[in-house]
Design a protein around this motif. Structure first.
Motif: not given
Length: 200
Positions: A59, A62-63, A182, A191, A193-195
């Motif tokens: 995370v 990504a941020l 996502e 954003l 965010l791909d989990t």
């Protein structure tokens, strides 16, 4: 899981929050542990599982791709929910670096939770209910505009839920996805965010 508690003694003279905050400042917390203030007590929280840390790292990475230079991501920053006299140390907090740097170097006081732009909590087996309920409510009261709950122990399988639009002590909007999908964080983050690669 709460490992230990420190309660204020009679010497606090009715100034429970001030006493607890001073005690929190002076605690010698073992490396990797966190100290939080809740329900008039100091709770020591043990280090999380490595999968927990792996999610936090993903995370955070990504941020960093979307944050402006004057915003920072903190992993061990205490935040004070002033309306409730609570102090939490979320897994990740996004806040302006100016807010953190304006505090005196010798003082380890928490920042006002209302200054946070995003708070991320990743559940551990022993504290999942706290993150889902107690901290959700507290962050809405602060108010923290965006609360991301990554729940590895959801009864229906691992999920990530984004809570936004706090109003009157509750979040008006929630987006929930299963790990593998996502999750879109709103502006100013913008954003996806791909989990898919979150360990669980």
């Amino acid at each position: 899981m709460t490992a230990a508690m420190v309660e204020p003694g009679r010497e606090s003279g009715g100034r429970t929050w001030e006493y607890l905050l001073q005690s929190w400042r002076e605690l010698d917390v073992p490396e990797g542990w966190r100290a939080e203030i809740d329900r008039g007590q100091i709770h020591l929280v043990p280090p999380p599982h490595r999968h927990h840390n792996g999610i936090a790292a993903r995370v955070q990475r990504a941020l960093y791709g979307v944050l402006p230079p004057h915003w920072e991501i903190y992993q061990t920053l205490g935040i004070h929910i002033a309306a409730l006299d609570k102090l939490y140390m979320p897994d990740l907090v996004v806040v302006s670096s100016e807010v953190v740097e304006e505090v005196e170097a010798e003082v380890s006081d928490p920042v006002d939770a209302a200054e946070a732009l995003l708070v991320v909590e990743i559940t551990s087996k022993g504290n999942a209910e706290d993150d889902r309920k107690k901290k959700l409510w507290a962050h809405a009261r602060a108010p923290v505009p965006v609360y991301l709950l990554i729940d590895r122990f959801d009864a229906h399988g691992p999920t990530a839920t984004l809570f936004t639009e706090p109003q009157n002590g509750a979040y008006r909007h929630a987006d929930r996805v299963a790990f593998g999908d996502e999750l879109v964080l709103p502006k100013p983050f913008g954003l996806k965010l791909d989990t898919r690669h979150f360990p669980h």
